[in-house]
Design a protein around this motif. Structure first.
Motif, PDB file in Angstrom:
ATOM      1  N   LYS A 106       0.845  -1.185   0.000  1.00 26.68           N
ATOM      2  CA  LYS A 106       0.000   0.000   0.000  1.00 26.68           C
ATOM      3  C   LYS A 106       0.885   1.240   0.000  1.00 26.68           C
ATOM      4  N   SER A 107       0.352   2.326  -0.521  1.00 29.90           N
ATOM      5  CA  SER A 107       1.086   3.579  -0.511  1.00 29.90           C
ATOM      6  C   SER A 107       0.100   4.709  -0.251  1.00 29.90           C
ATOM      7  N   ASP A 108       0.631   5.908   0.018  1.00 34.30           N
ATOM      8  CA  ASP A 108      -0.192   7.081   0.270  1.00 34.30           C
ATOM      9  C   ASP A 108      -0.355   7.927  -0.981  1.00 34.30           C
ATOM     10  N   GLU A 109       0.006   7.409  -2.140  1.00 32.62           N
ATOM     11  CA  GLU A 109      -0.108   8.172  -3.370  1.00 32.62           C
ATOM     12  C   GLU A 109      -1.577   8.393  -3.716  1.00 32.62           C
ATOM     13  N   PRO A 110      -1.893   9.456  -4.512  1.00 34.00           N
ATOM     14  CA  PRO A 110      -3.293   9.708  -4.887  1.00 34.00           C
ATOM     15  C   PRO A 110      -3.850   8.540  -5.691  1.00 34.00           C
ATOM     16  N   PRO A 111      -5.189   8.380  -5.689  1.00 29.97           N
ATOM     17  CA  PRO A 111      -5.792   7.286  -6.468  1.00 29.97           C
ATOM     18  C   PRO A 111      -5.384   7.356  -7.923  1.00 29.97           C
ATOM     19  N   ARG A 112      -5.061   6.208  -8.513  1.00 29.60           N
ATOM     20  CA  ARG A 112      -4.631   6.141  -9.902  1.00 29.60           C
ATOM     21  C   ARG A 112      -5.844   6.128 -10.825  1.00 29.60           C
ATOM     22  N   GLN A 113      -5.642   6.557 -12.050  1.00 28.79           N
ATOM     23  CA  GLN A 113      -6.647   6.444 -13.090  1.00 28.79           C
ATOM     24  C   GLN A 113      -6.304   5.246 -13.967  1.00 28.79           C
ATOM     25  N   ALA A 114      -7.319   4.505 -14.392  1.00 26.38           N
ATOM     26  CA  ALA A 114      -7.077   3.366 -15.275  1.00 26.38           C
ATOM     27  C   ALA A 114      -6.546   3.864 -16.610  1.00 26.38           C
ATOM     28  N   HIS A 169     -11.173  -1.505 -14.694  1.00 26.82           N
ATOM     29  CA  HIS A 169     -11.782  -1.324 -13.368  1.00 26.82           C
ATOM     30  C   HIS A 169     -11.618   0.130 -12.973  1.00 26.82           C
ATOM     31  N   THR A 170     -12.712   0.776 -12.548  1.00 25.37           N
ATOM     32  CA  THR A 170     -12.633   2.174 -12.135  1.00 25.37           C
ATOM     33  C   THR A 170     -12.882   2.368 -10.645  1.00 25.37           C
ATOM     34  N   THR A 223      -5.492  -6.985  -8.146  1.00 22.69           N
ATOM     35  CA  THR A 223      -4.905  -5.677  -7.912  1.00 22.69           C
ATOM     36  C   THR A 223      -5.826  -4.832  -7.060  1.00 22.69           C
ATOM     37  N   ASP A 224      -5.459  -3.592  -6.860  1.00 22.13           N
ATOM     38  CA  ASP A 224      -6.258  -2.625  -6.129  1.00 22.13           C
ATOM     39  C   ASP A 224      -6.338  -1.334  -6.922  1.00 22.13           C
ATOM     40  N   GLY A 225      -7.494  -0.695  -6.910  1.00 21.39           N
ATOM     41  CA  GLY A 225      -7.653   0.605  -7.523  1.00 21.39           C
ATOM     42  C   GLY A 225      -7.937   0.557  -9.010  1.00 21.39           C
ATOM     43  N   PRO A 226      -8.014   1.725  -9.650  1.00 20.93           N
ATOM     44  CA  PRO A 226      -8.261   1.800 -11.086  1.00 20.93           C
ATOM     45  C   PRO A 226      -7.186   1.055 -11.868  1.00 20.93           C
ATOM     46  N   PHE A 227      -7.625   0.346 -12.883  1.00 21.54           N
ATOM     47  CA  PHE A 227      -6.684  -0.541 -13.579  1.00 21.54           C
ATOM     48  C   PHE A 227      -7.258  -0.946 -14.930  1.00 21.54           C
ATOM     49  N   SER A 228      -6.387  -1.155 -15.915  1.00 24.06           N
ATOM     50  CA  SER A 228      -6.801  -1.736 -17.185  1.00 24.06           C
ATOM     51  C   SER A 228      -5.672  -2.577 -17.754  1.00 24.06           C
ATOM     52  N   CYS A 229      -6.043  -3.638 -18.447  1.00 26.60           N
ATOM     53  CA  CYS A 229      -5.057  -4.511 -19.069  1.00 26.60           C
ATOM     54  C   CYS A 229      -5.758  -5.330 -20.144  1.00 26.60           C
TER      55      CYS A 229
END
Length: 226
Positions: free
Chosen positions: A23-31, A68-69, A92-98
């Protein structure tokens, strides 16, 4: 992203299973946006939460465009006709695409199990939608590329996943151009890595990657005339 432990255990002995997603404290990622060769999807699946859904596109090889958004956990398992897990395509966790290639080996996929805390979509696309691999290509996560040239030397670079304890997993395999058979394994590593590997003629390149990676193909020179 963290790959399915059973898949990881089947790899070479020097591949160590992940202990968890850091885990990190970075802002939420965009897919990141998906890049494809275009064309309509054969089937679109979507939801907002957990769902099990059948693939209606038959037994031939296809590419799954996964997005995933949501901000939390996201898992996609590929299931056989008896709904047994064949492999884990995303963890994974958070916004993601593959993008993922299925039905290109001896493990048929007939359904998907999605576990998500937010909106997601899976577009089922033909293998012709694979992005062309010409010269240097960089991708943010798992993807399927199409190599149309002859034999060459592929330089692969995996940048790693700083969110995972061991830097993430990187597996690259090649398949027949129509996706109907396995050809070769180009890379199988944990943590950041780069190296060279031989690449056959026309093929599909399927990289399962926890983080950004790139490939550069250098064609073999033509033989000198006698």
């Amino acid at each position: 992203m963290k790959w399915f432990r059973r898949d990881r255990a089947q790899q070479r002995a020097d591949v160590v299973p992940l202990s968890g997603v850091g885990k990190s404290d970075e802002p939420p990622r965009q897919a990141p946006p998906l890049l494809t060769a275009g064309g309509p999807a054969l089937q679109r699946i979507g939801g907002d939460g957990d769902k099990v859904t059948q693939l209606t596109t038959g037994t031939g090889p296809v590419i799954l465009d996964v997005t995933h958004t949501g901000t939390g956990h996201f898992v996609v398992d590929a299931l056989d006709g008896r709904l047994h897990s064949q492999s884990q395509l995303v963890y994974t966790d958070g916004p993601f695409s593959c993008r993922a290639l299925v039905n290109a080996d001896d493990r048929p996929v007939r359904a998907l199990r999605v576990q998500a805390d937010g909106p997601w979509t899976v577009d089922v696309s033909p293998v012709s939608s694979a992005l062309a691999c010409e010269g240097h290509t960089r991708r943010p996560a798992s993807d399927v590329l199409r190599h149309t040239g002859g034999p060459g030397i592929a330089t692969l670079r995996y940048e790693g996943d700083p969110r995972s304890d061991d830097g993430g997993y990187f597996l690259v395999e090649t398949f027949e151009p129509d996706g109907t058979g396995f050809l070769d394994e180009l890379a199988n590593h944990v943590g950041p890595w780069h190296g060279e590997t031989p690449l056959t003629g026309p093929c599909l390149i399927y990289a399962r990657s926890d983080g950004p990676w790139s490939i550069t193909v250098q064609p073999l020179p033509s033989p000198a005339a006698p």
